[in-house]
Design a protein around this motif. Structure first.
Motif, short mmCIF file in Angstrom:
data_model
loop_
_atom_site.label_atom_id
_atom_site.label_comp_id
_atom_site.label_asym_id
_atom_site.label_seq_id
_atom_site.Cartn_x
_atom_site.Cartn_y
_atom_site.Cartn_z
N ILE A 264 -11.03 -25.90 47.97
CA ILE A 264 -10.18 -24.75 48.30
C ILE A 264 -8.74 -25.21 48.49
CG2 ILE A 264 -9.66 -23.04 50.10
CD1 ILE A 264 -12.70 -22.68 50.43
N GLU A 265 -8.55 -26.30 49.24
CA GLU A 265 -7.20 -26.84 49.45
C GLU A 265 -6.55 -27.22 48.13
OE1 GLU A 265 -6.60 -30.00 52.29
OE2 GLU A 265 -8.05 -29.07 53.64
N ARG A 266 -7.33 -27.86 47.24
CA ARG A 266 -6.80 -28.27 45.94
C ARG A 266 -6.35 -27.05 45.15
NH1 ARG A 266 -7.93 -28.47 40.85
NH2 ARG A 266 -10.00 -27.56 41.02
N LEU A 267 -7.15 -26.00 45.17
CA LEU A 267 -6.79 -24.78 44.44
C LEU A 267 -5.53 -24.15 45.03
CD1 LEU A 267 -10.28 -23.12 43.88
CD2 LEU A 267 -8.76 -24.05 42.13
N GLU A 268 -5.44 -24.13 46.35
CA GLU A 268 -4.27 -23.52 47.00
C GLU A 268 -3.00 -24.35 46.78
OE1 GLU A 268 -6.54 -21.20 50.65
OE2 GLU A 268 -5.65 -23.18 51.03
N ASP A 269 -3.13 -25.67 46.81
CA ASP A 269 -1.96 -26.54 46.63
C ASP A 269 -1.44 -26.53 45.20
OD1 ASP A 269 -2.07 -27.23 49.26
OD2 ASP A 269 -3.00 -29.19 48.94
N GLU B 265 -12.77 -18.47 40.68
CA GLU B 265 -13.19 -19.76 41.26
C GLU B 265 -12.81 -19.81 42.74
OE1 GLU B 265 -14.70 -23.63 41.65
OE2 GLU B 265 -15.04 -22.12 40.11
N TYR B 266 -11.62 -19.37 43.07
CA TYR B 266 -11.14 -19.38 44.45
C TYR B 266 -12.01 -18.48 45.33
CZ TYR B 266 -7.86 -19.02 48.37
OH TYR B 266 -7.28 -19.06 49.61
N GLU B 267 -12.31 -17.29 44.85
CA GLU B 267 -13.15 -16.37 45.62
C GLU B 267 -14.56 -16.91 45.79
OE1 GLU B 267 -12.68 -12.79 43.36
OE2 GLU B 267 -10.82 -12.24 44.43
N LYS B 268 -15.07 -17.58 44.75
CA LYS B 268 -16.40 -18.19 44.84
C LYS B 268 -16.40 -19.27 45.92
CE LYS B 268 -18.06 -21.42 42.00
NZ LYS B 268 -18.51 -22.10 40.80
N ARG B 269 -15.35 -20.09 45.95
CA ARG B 269 -15.25 -21.15 46.96
C ARG B 269 -15.13 -20.58 48.37
NH1 ARG B 269 -17.14 -25.96 45.38
NH2 ARG B 269 -16.66 -26.20 43.18
N LEU B 270 -14.40 -19.48 48.53
CA LEU B 270 -14.30 -18.84 49.84
C LEU B 270 -15.65 -18.28 50.28
CD1 LEU B 270 -10.88 -16.95 49.64
CD2 LEU B 270 -11.41 -19.06 50.89
#
Length: 152
Positions: free
Chosen positions: A32-37, A68-73
């Motif tokens: 999640i951090e990687r996606l946000e950064d 992908e981000y929503e899946k990770r959340l």
């Protein structure tokens, strides 16, 4: 109060399951951090149309991978709930195991059970070394199995 002896054999497995769940949650949090950064991590080239077989041009598209981000959340919520339930269950089982171990009249067997079930599942060789001279890995294993009545 009668305590199920099989709790001793399950305790080590539950501890390992808990650490595996923590690892999965941490891996997911890092993703999640990687996606946000990174921000715009998805990019693709698309054609703007064709004239016959030749493309009229291409454009580069970039964007944020929302699915992908929503899946990770979603996984984060699931892992957090699972961890909470596991910790509650493990605390209860550790307490039950400690009560059972304390109820064993033989001090030698109590020590072996503590080393095997409460101290991160030491190997039989490590337990024998902690127990001292006349003890062997095999004698510790057999004493444990005689006490709880099941193989571990």
């Amino acid at each position: 109060m009668e305590i199920d002896k099989s709790i001793l054999t399950q305790l080590c497995s539950h501890k390992k399951e808990l650490s595996d769940l923590r690892r999965r949650k941490e891996d997911n949090d890092r993703e999640i951090e990687r996606l946000e950064d990174k921000g715009t991590v998805v990019s693709d080239s698309v054609t703007c149309g064709k004239k016959g077989k030749k493309p009229l041009g291409t454009k580069r598209i970039t964007g944020f991978p929302m699915p992908e981000y929503e899946k990770r959340l979603r996984y984060k919520r699931i892992y957090s709930n699972m961890l909470e339930r596991q910790i509650t269950r493990l605390d209860k089982e550790i307490t039950e195991a400690e009560q059972y171990i304390e109820s064993i009249p033989d001090s030698r067997i109590r020590r072996i059970c503590r080393y095997r079930c409460l101290d991160d599942s030491l190997s039989w060789g490590q337990i024998a070394r902690r127990m001292g001279h006349p003890h062997t890995a095999e004698s510790c294993r057999q004493a444990f199995e005689r006490e709880i009545g099941i193989r571990k």
